[in-house]
Write a protein that holds these residues in place. Structure first.
Motif, PDB file in Angstrom:
ATOM      1  N   ALA A 114     -56.755 -15.656  25.299  1.00 11.58           N
ATOM      2  CA  ALA A 114     -58.083 -14.730  24.960  1.00 11.58           C
ATOM      3  C   ALA A 114     -58.797 -15.066  24.088  1.00 11.58           C
ATOM      4  CB  ALA A 114     -57.542 -13.261  25.216  1.00 11.58           C
ATOM      5  N   LEU A 115     -57.877 -15.429  22.905  1.00  6.13           N
ATOM      6  CA  LEU A 115     -58.291 -15.648  21.619  1.00  6.13           C
ATOM      7  C   LEU A 115     -59.554 -17.155  21.550  1.00  6.13           C
ATOM      8  CD1 LEU A 115     -55.354 -15.328  19.222  1.00  6.13           C
ATOM      9  CD2 LEU A 115     -57.166 -13.883  19.388  1.00  6.13           C
ATOM     10  N   ASN A 116     -59.759 -17.777  22.493  1.00  8.50           N
ATOM     11  CA  ASN A 116     -60.590 -18.973  22.634  1.00  8.50           C
ATOM     12  C   ASN A 116     -62.103 -18.236  22.441  1.00  8.50           C
ATOM     13  OD1 ASN A 116     -58.999 -20.526  23.218  1.00  8.50           O
ATOM     14  ND2 ASN A 116     -58.862 -20.561  25.774  1.00  8.50           N
ATOM     15  N   LYS A 117     -62.284 -16.621  22.603  1.00  8.85           N
ATOM     16  CA  LYS A 117     -63.565 -15.992  22.339  1.00  8.85           C
ATOM     17  C   LYS A 117     -64.310 -16.004  21.469  1.00  8.85           C
ATOM     18  CE  LYS A 117     -63.271 -14.442  27.780  1.00  8.85           C
ATOM     19  NZ  LYS A 117     -62.111 -14.567  28.144  1.00  8.85           N
ATOM     20  N   PRO A 139     -62.700 -18.383  12.262  1.00  5.82           N
ATOM     21  CA  PRO A 139     -61.751 -19.107  12.467  1.00  5.82           C
ATOM     22  C   PRO A 139     -60.054 -18.101  12.000  1.00  5.82           C
ATOM     23  CG  PRO A 139     -63.440 -19.293  10.502  1.00  5.82           C
ATOM     24  CD  PRO A 139     -63.725 -18.050  11.025  1.00  5.82           C
ATOM     25  N   GLU A 140     -60.448 -16.782  11.058  1.00  2.19           N
ATOM     26  CA  GLU A 140     -59.518 -16.812  11.276  1.00  2.19           C
ATOM     27  C   GLU A 140     -58.571 -16.095  12.133  1.00  2.19           C
ATOM     28  OE1 GLU A 140     -58.530 -12.236   8.995  1.00  2.19           O
ATOM     29  OE2 GLU A 140     -60.565 -13.307   8.360  1.00  2.19           O
ATOM     30  N   LEU A 164     -56.687 -18.684  14.693  1.00  2.97           N
ATOM     31  CA  LEU A 164     -55.789 -19.318  13.374  1.00  2.97           C
ATOM     32  C   LEU A 164     -54.274 -18.471  14.195  1.00  2.97           C
ATOM     33  CD1 LEU A 164     -55.180 -21.410  11.392  1.00  2.97           C
ATOM     34  CD2 LEU A 164     -54.854 -19.856   9.942  1.00  2.97           C
ATOM     35  N   LYS A 165     -54.685 -17.125  14.714  1.00  3.02           N
ATOM     36  CA  LYS A 165     -53.536 -16.749  15.105  1.00  3.02           C
ATOM     37  C   LYS A 165     -52.799 -17.316  16.104  1.00  3.02           C
ATOM     38  CE  LYS A 165     -54.420 -12.049  13.869  1.00  3.02           C
ATOM     39  NZ  LYS A 165     -55.018 -10.496  14.633  1.00  3.02           N
ATOM     40  N   GLN A 166     -53.929 -18.013  16.673  1.00  2.03           N
ATOM     41  CA  GLN A 166     -53.635 -18.404  18.420  1.00  2.03           C
ATOM     42  C   GLN A 166     -52.127 -19.691  18.459  1.00  2.03           C
ATOM     43  OE1 GLN A 166     -57.062 -20.963  19.855  1.00  2.03           O
ATOM     44  NE2 GLN A 166     -56.316 -19.284  21.544  1.00  2.03           N
TER      45      GLN A 166
END
Length: 291
Positions: free
Chosen positions: A142-145, A149-150, A153-155
């Motif tokens: 889901a973080l792809n969307k 940048p912050e 980075l969580k990915q």
DNA sequence: GCGCTATAATCTGGGGTTCG
DNA sequence: CGAACCCCAGATTATAGCGC
């Protein structure tokens, strides 16, 4: 199993959801990174390095960098997957039936050095806690969307969590009873050729004989001595088929000194007498040769 | 984060039965 | 007769839950 050390963690590169339509198959290619594929629904047929896998719903495969992989068979139905690419410098491929928690921590931390962990991931496996792991994959993707940048980075962190959970999922934590059982089996398979008493077993494993029996009964349903008998007869059958040794010699070889007792035991457990068994197998062998 | 308690899991020993 | 086994009761240890 893919074996590696942590830290440093492997690096997450990219991941997404994907669908193979009915009749599609995976392209042929060789990657320079790891390719984790999880099948959400349907079945994917993949070959890696001449080894064919069928990855069904709830299962995953981790394709290794440098090995060619391709779909060797089309999907029989629409198959949806999650894939993750990640990289890592140092790793090894090891053969391992099961991982044990005692293998995991390699070095305890000191004031100047961090903990050092042995890490194992199966190359092919199935999610035990499907819901939780799928959810983790979903939030990671889901973080792809998001553009910031912050947040992106969580990915990495989510990916770390994910592989930790994946290992946890793949590890079977053996109960005390199971650990005792596997030690018993190891001991018996190593020492079946000599006479073994419960007392020897107890001394070797440092457990109370009664406890050993109960543990075995709990996990595999039979007692150590029953297991020993079964294992001995298994070896004896092989000997009867593959050699022309005398019954007494075979009995002796499997730790039963009294060949009369061996014959009786064999008849009782197998149904036919040992000599008959040998004759029958010889006849069968010669018939197969004629054909 | 700490300590207390309830509970479960693990382990031991006694006593009795079966069977080679 | 003794080894192997079962059953049970009780000790010990690990773990979870909970209030402070």
């Amino acid at each position: 199993m893919i074996s590696f050390h942590i830290p440093p963690f492997p690096t997450f590169i990219k991941g997404a959801e994907g669908v193979f339509r009915k009749g599609d198959k995976h392209f042929k290619r060789t990657f320079s990174v790891f390719d984790f594929i999880y099948v959400k629904s349907g079945t994917l047929h993949m070959t890696e390095d001449k080894q064919a896998y069928s990855i069904s719903e709830g299962e995953y495969i981790i394709l290794l960098p440098g090995l060619e992989h391709f779909g060797h068979q089309v999907c029989a139905e629409d198959t949806s997957i999650y894939w993750l690419h990640f990289s890592m410098d140092d790793y090894q491929i090891v053969n391992k039936q099961s991982i044990d928690w005692s293998d995991i921590i390699k070095r305890e931390s000191s004031f100047t050095e961090s903990d050092y962990f042995n890490f194992y991931l199966p190359r092919y496996g199935k999610f035990q806690s499907k819901m939780a792991l799928e959810q983790q994959l979903k939030s990671l993707i889901a973080l792809n969307k998001v553009a910031s940048p912050e947040e992106r980075l969580k990915q990495q962190t989510l990916f770390y969590d994910f592989i930790i959970q994946l290992q946890k999922d793949a590890i079977h934590i053996p109960s005390a009873a199971e650990q005792v059982t596997s030690k018993v089996i190891e001991y018996l398979q190593k020492n079946y050729h000599q006479s073994i008493k419960m007392d020897d077993l107890s001394k070797a494993l440092l457990y109370h004989p009664d406890y050993i029996v109960r543990s075995m009964k709990k996990t595999i349903g039979i007692s150590p001595m029953q297991y020993l008998t079964q294992y001995r007869l298994f070896i004896a059958k092989q000997e009867l088929v593959n050699s022309s040794n005398k019954i007494s010699a075979i009995a002796n070889k499997i730790g039963i000194d009294d060949s009369a007792y061996f014959s009786k035991l064999f008849k009782k457990e197998v149904g036919v007498s040992a000599t008959q068994y040998q004759r029958l197998s010889k006849r069968k062998n010669s018939l197969e040769k004629q054909n």
